[in-house]
Scaffold this motif. Sequence first.
Motif, PDB file in Angstrom:
ATOM      1  N   THR A 104       0.796  -1.232   0.000  1.00 14.49           N
ATOM      2  CA  THR A 104       0.000   0.000   0.000  1.00 14.49           C
ATOM      3  C   THR A 104       0.828   1.283   0.000  1.00 14.49           C
ATOM      4  OG1 THR A 104      -0.147  -0.003   2.422  1.00 14.49           O
ATOM      5  CG2 THR A 104      -1.901  -1.130   1.216  1.00 14.49           C
ATOM      6  N   ASP A 105       2.143   1.178  -0.117  1.00 10.98           N
ATOM      7  CA  ASP A 105       2.965   2.392  -0.155  1.00 10.98           C
ATOM      8  C   ASP A 105       2.589   3.222  -1.381  1.00 10.98           C
ATOM      9  OD1 ASP A 105       4.250   1.501   2.078  1.00 10.98           O
ATOM     10  OD2 ASP A 105       6.144   1.017   1.086  1.00 10.98           O
ATOM     11  N   ILE A 106       2.265   4.494  -1.168  1.00  9.34           N
ATOM     12  CA  ILE A 106       1.932   5.361  -2.297  1.00  9.34           C
ATOM     13  C   ILE A 106       3.167   6.088  -2.815  1.00  9.34           C
ATOM     14  CG2 ILE A 106       1.311   7.422  -0.937  1.00  9.34           C
ATOM     15  CD1 ILE A 106      -1.081   7.698  -2.970  1.00  9.34           C
ATOM     16  N   THR A 107       4.159   6.272  -1.946  1.00 15.13           N
ATOM     17  CA  THR A 107       5.444   6.848  -2.343  1.00 15.13           C
ATOM     18  C   THR A 107       6.550   6.089  -1.626  1.00 15.13           C
ATOM     19  OG1 THR A 107       5.415   8.493  -0.553  1.00 15.13           O
ATOM     20  CG2 THR A 107       4.508   9.170  -2.689  1.00 15.13           C
ATOM     21  N   GLY A 108       7.756   6.268  -2.109  1.00 14.86           N
ATOM     22  CA  GLY A 108       8.922   5.666  -1.465  1.00 14.86           C
ATOM     23  C   GLY A 108      10.102   6.607  -1.586  1.00 14.86           C
ATOM     24  N   PRO A 109      11.050   6.505  -0.654  1.00 17.30           N
ATOM     25  CA  PRO A 109      12.205   7.410  -0.683  1.00 17.30           C
ATOM     26  C   PRO A 109      13.185   7.047  -1.797  1.00 17.30           C
ATOM     27  CG  PRO A 109      12.458   5.793   1.080  1.00 17.30           C
ATOM     28  CD  PRO A 109      11.092   5.588   0.504  1.00 17.30           C
ATOM     29  N   VAL A 110      13.671   8.053  -2.480  1.00 18.42           N
ATOM     30  CA  VAL A 110      14.741   7.906  -3.474  1.00 18.42           C
ATOM     31  C   VAL A 110      15.734   9.039  -3.231  1.00 18.42           C
ATOM     32  CG1 VAL A 110      13.288   6.822  -5.229  1.00 18.42           C
ATOM     33  CG2 VAL A 110      13.493   9.310  -5.173  1.00 18.42           C
ATOM     34  N   ALA A 115       9.429   9.047  -4.690  1.00 14.94           N
ATOM     35  CA  ALA A 115       8.936   8.626  -6.006  1.00 14.94           C
ATOM     36  C   ALA A 115       7.643   7.853  -5.826  1.00 14.94           C
ATOM     37  CB  ALA A 115       9.990   7.760  -6.702  1.00 14.94           C
ATOM     38  N   PRO A 116       6.806   7.771  -6.868  1.00 14.76           N
ATOM     39  CA  PRO A 116       5.569   6.997  -6.761  1.00 14.76           C
ATOM     40  C   PRO A 116       5.868   5.533  -6.456  1.00 14.76           C
ATOM     41  CG  PRO A 116       5.574   8.346  -8.747  1.00 14.76           C
ATOM     42  CD  PRO A 116       6.960   8.390  -8.190  1.00 14.76           C
ATOM     43  N   ALA A 117       4.999   4.916  -5.664  1.00 13.77           N
ATOM     44  CA  ALA A 117       5.149   3.503  -5.317  1.00 13.77           C
ATOM     45  C   ALA A 117       3.877   2.753  -5.697  1.00 13.77           C
ATOM     46  CB  ALA A 117       5.485   3.351  -3.839  1.00 13.77           C
ATOM     47  N   CYS A 118       3.728   1.552  -5.202  1.00 15.09           N
ATOM     48  CA  CYS A 118       2.705   0.619  -5.684  1.00 15.09           C
ATOM     49  C   CYS A 118       1.292   1.199  -5.708  1.00 15.09           C
ATOM     50  CB  CYS A 118       2.736  -0.648  -4.836  1.00 15.09           C
ATOM     51  SG  CYS A 118       1.571  -1.913  -5.370  1.00 15.09           S
ATOM     52  N   ARG A 119       0.848   1.799  -4.631  1.00 15.57           N
ATOM     53  CA  ARG A 119      -0.541   2.264  -4.568  1.00 15.57           C
ATOM     54  C   ARG A 119      -0.800   3.381  -5.583  1.00 15.57           C
ATOM     55  NH1 ARG A 119      -3.480   5.277  -0.274  1.00 15.57           N
ATOM     56  NH2 ARG A 119      -1.540   5.236   0.926  1.00 15.57           N
ATOM     57  N   ALA A 120       0.223   4.148  -5.899  1.00 18.36           N
ATOM     58  CA  ALA A 120       0.069   5.183  -6.927  1.00 18.36           C
ATOM     59  C   ALA A 120      -0.149   4.553  -8.297  1.00 18.36           C
ATOM     60  CB  ALA A 120       1.299   6.080  -6.953  1.00 18.36           C
ATOM     61  N   PHE A 121       0.460   3.388  -8.541  1.00 19.96           N
ATOM     62  CA  PHE A 121       0.277   2.692  -9.814  1.00 19.96           C
ATOM     63  C   PHE A 121      -1.094   2.013  -9.891  1.00 19.96           C
ATOM     64  CE2 PHE A 121       5.122   1.931  -9.502  1.00 19.96           C
ATOM     65  CZ  PHE A 121       5.385   3.212  -9.950  1.00 19.96           C
TER      66      PHE A 121
END
Length: 211
Positions: A104-110, A115-121
């Motif tokens: 359910t992560d919508i973003t992740g650290p880069v 950056a967008p993560a799984c839930r954003a996709f």
Amino acid sequence: MPAANRQKNFRKKLARLGLDIGEDHFYTSALATAKFLQSQAPGCSAYVIGDHGLFNALYDAGITINDVDPEYVVVGETTGYGYEHICKAMNLVNRGSRLIATNTDITGPVEGGIAPACRAFVAPIEATTGKKAYYVGKPNPLMMRTGLKILGVHSSEAVMIGDRMDTDIIAGIETGLDTVLVLSGVSDRKTVEAFPYRPRLILNGVGEIPG
């Protein structure tokens, strides 16, 4: 950042602390998703949006990759996500494929931000089909309990260390684990104040864990 890259970076951080942790000690959302599908529908097929770690996990679980008439559409994290993926997934779900997401992560650290993560996709697929995905990874207690079973430990003997209040820490609390928030990712001290629950400890980063 794809989960495989995050795992690699985390292993490097632990190695700098003198902790050599092999890949077999990591239980990822990709592995949890593969195990879930294997238990629900052995030998099923799936259209997959994700990185090679997700494809490998599904293959090892006996799941066939199928972009014509799959039983499932599985969405994970990837840097190769585009309009064509949304269209394909949307039409498959509308034709009856069931929608599964790895976490359910919508973003992740880069480096340099987030950056967008799984839930954003998954969001545009849910919006265009009216179907909600089943999220296998944290904070779903299913993944946490399976991980404890694999480790052969009780929840009282384990700790959840994470950098997100909305997935990591709530996952630990709902599974009965001790909780530690590290401030090297998405959540910061100000973020903590917005939630009705708290981690037991807050550390600046994984470098403080041994202490």
